[in-house]
Design a protein around this motif. Structure first.
Motif, PDB file in Angstrom:
ATOM      1  N   ARG A  99       0.835  -1.204   0.000  1.00  0.00           N
ATOM      2  CA  ARG A  99       0.000   0.000   0.000  1.00  0.00           C
ATOM      3  C   ARG A  99       0.869   1.253   0.000  1.00  0.00           C
ATOM      4  NH1 ARG A  99      -3.724   2.628   4.451  1.00  0.00           N
ATOM      5  NH2 ARG A  99      -4.927   3.971   3.086  1.00  0.00           N
ATOM      6  N   GLU A 100       1.897   1.245   0.829  1.00  0.00           N
ATOM      7  CA  GLU A 100       2.815   2.393   0.864  1.00  0.00           C
ATOM      8  C   GLU A 100       3.483   2.578  -0.496  1.00  0.00           C
ATOM      9  OE1 GLU A 100       6.940   3.876   3.015  1.00  0.00           O
ATOM     10  OE2 GLU A 100       5.939   2.096   3.797  1.00  0.00           O
ATOM     11  N   ALA A 101       3.879   1.486  -1.124  1.00  0.00           N
ATOM     12  CA  ALA A 101       4.511   1.572  -2.438  1.00  0.00           C
ATOM     13  C   ALA A 101       3.554   2.166  -3.468  1.00  0.00           C
ATOM     14  CB  ALA A 101       4.973   0.187  -2.896  1.00  0.00           C
ATOM     15  N   ALA A 102       2.313   1.709  -3.454  1.00  0.00           N
ATOM     16  CA  ALA A 102       1.329   2.205  -4.420  1.00  0.00           C
ATOM     17  C   ALA A 102       1.039   3.687  -4.213  1.00  0.00           C
ATOM     18  CB  ALA A 102       0.038   1.396  -4.316  1.00  0.00           C
ATOM     19  N   VAL A 103       0.846   4.082  -2.954  1.00  0.00           N
ATOM     20  CA  VAL A 103       0.544   5.489  -2.662  1.00  0.00           C
ATOM     21  C   VAL A 103       1.712   6.380  -3.044  1.00  0.00           C
ATOM     22  CG1 VAL A 103       0.151   7.128  -0.774  1.00  0.00           C
ATOM     23  CG2 VAL A 103      -1.148   5.012  -0.877  1.00  0.00           C
TER      24      VAL A 103
ATOM     25  N   TRP B  55      10.556  10.535  -2.272  1.00  0.00           N
ATOM     26  CA  TRP B  55      11.492  10.527  -1.164  1.00  0.00           C
ATOM     27  C   TRP B  55      10.905  11.270   0.034  1.00  0.00           C
ATOM     28  CZ3 TRP B  55      14.561  13.661   1.890  1.00  0.00           C
ATOM     29  CH2 TRP B  55      15.627  13.024   2.524  1.00  0.00           C
ATOM     30  N   GLY B  56      10.339  12.439  -0.215  1.00  0.00           N
ATOM     31  CA  GLY B  56       9.758  13.226   0.871  1.00  0.00           C
ATOM     32  C   GLY B  56       8.611  12.510   1.553  1.00  0.00           C
ATOM     33  N   LEU B  57       7.746  11.890   0.781  1.00  0.00           N
ATOM     34  CA  LEU B  57       6.621  11.158   1.351  1.00  0.00           C
ATOM     35  C   LEU B  57       7.115   9.947   2.127  1.00  0.00           C
ATOM     36  CD1 LEU B  57       3.580  11.053   1.636  1.00  0.00           C
ATOM     37  CD2 LEU B  57       3.486   9.774  -0.503  1.00  0.00           C
ATOM     38  N   GLY B  58       8.138   9.295   1.638  1.00  0.00           N
ATOM     39  CA  GLY B  58       8.708   8.146   2.337  1.00  0.00           C
ATOM     40  C   GLY B  58       9.291   8.532   3.687  1.00  0.00           C
ATOM     41  N   VAL B  59       9.996   9.637   3.737  1.00  0.00           N
ATOM     42  CA  VAL B  59      10.553  10.115   5.000  1.00  0.00           C
ATOM     43  C   VAL B  59       9.428  10.486   5.959  1.00  0.00           C
ATOM     44  CG1 VAL B  59      11.867  11.993   6.064  1.00  0.00           C
ATOM     45  CG2 VAL B  59      12.754  10.860   4.030  1.00  0.00           C
ATOM     46  N   LEU B  60       8.404  11.146   5.438  1.00  0.00           N
ATOM     47  CA  LEU B  60       7.272  11.537   6.280  1.00  0.00           C
ATOM     48  C   LEU B  60       6.573  10.310   6.862  1.00  0.00           C
ATOM     49  CD1 LEU B  60       5.561  13.942   7.275  1.00  0.00           C
ATOM     50  CD2 LEU B  60       4.148  13.617   5.254  1.00  0.00           C
ATOM     51  N   VAL B  61       6.384   9.272   6.073  1.00  0.00           N
ATOM     52  CA  VAL B  61       5.751   8.043   6.550  1.00  0.00           C
ATOM     53  C   VAL B  61       6.595   7.411   7.649  1.00  0.00           C
ATOM     54  CG1 VAL B  61       5.220   5.651   5.881  1.00  0.00           C
ATOM     55  CG2 VAL B  61       4.429   7.537   4.475  1.00  0.00           C
ATOM     56  N   ARG B  62       7.908   7.358   7.453  1.00  0.00           N
ATOM     57  CA  ARG B  62       8.786   6.766   8.460  1.00  0.00           C
ATOM     58  C   ARG B  62       8.772   7.565   9.763  1.00  0.00           C
ATOM     59  NH1 ARG B  62      12.080   3.377   5.088  1.00  0.00           N
ATOM     60  NH2 ARG B  62      10.422   2.409   3.891  1.00  0.00           N
TER      61      ARG B  62
END
Length: 106
Positions: free
Chosen positions: A35-39, A88-95
């Protein structure tokens, strides 16, 4: 204002750049779940399509390459950068929010 209108080459460069930016981002920050990958992928592609033109123009201006690159090259680079940055920004925010949630709940 520059019109990136209905030129097929520019539109293709925008789409390819947006997808390439999201794909390149996989190397740097892998998603934990499908789900994270798709979003993140869809967000990256959308940001590349929307912000590819302005980002490309800004980048070409910063590097002093306005007269040396074609419109399609500027769009390709801009869409790739915008998509990469969004992924990248969304990935950091999720983490970060995941870690904060673990601390609050634990």
């Amino acid at each position: 204002m520059t019109d990136f209108g209905h030129d097929g080459g520019v539109t293709s460069a925008r789409v390819i750049g947006a997808i390439a930016g999201s794909a390149i981002s996989l190397v740097y920050l892998l998603p934990k779940h499908r789900r994270e990958a798709a979003v993140r992928f869809l967000t990256g592609v959308a940001c590349g399509l929307i912000f590819g033109g302005p980002t490309g123009l800004w980048g070409a201006g910063q590097l002093g390459l306005e007269g040396r690159l074609s419109t399609a090259e500027i769009m390709l680079a801009g869409a790739t950068l915008a998509s990469f940055t969004a992924w990248w920004g969304l990935g950091v925010l999720v983490r970060l929010t995941g870690r904060a949630g673990d601390k609050v709940g634990g």
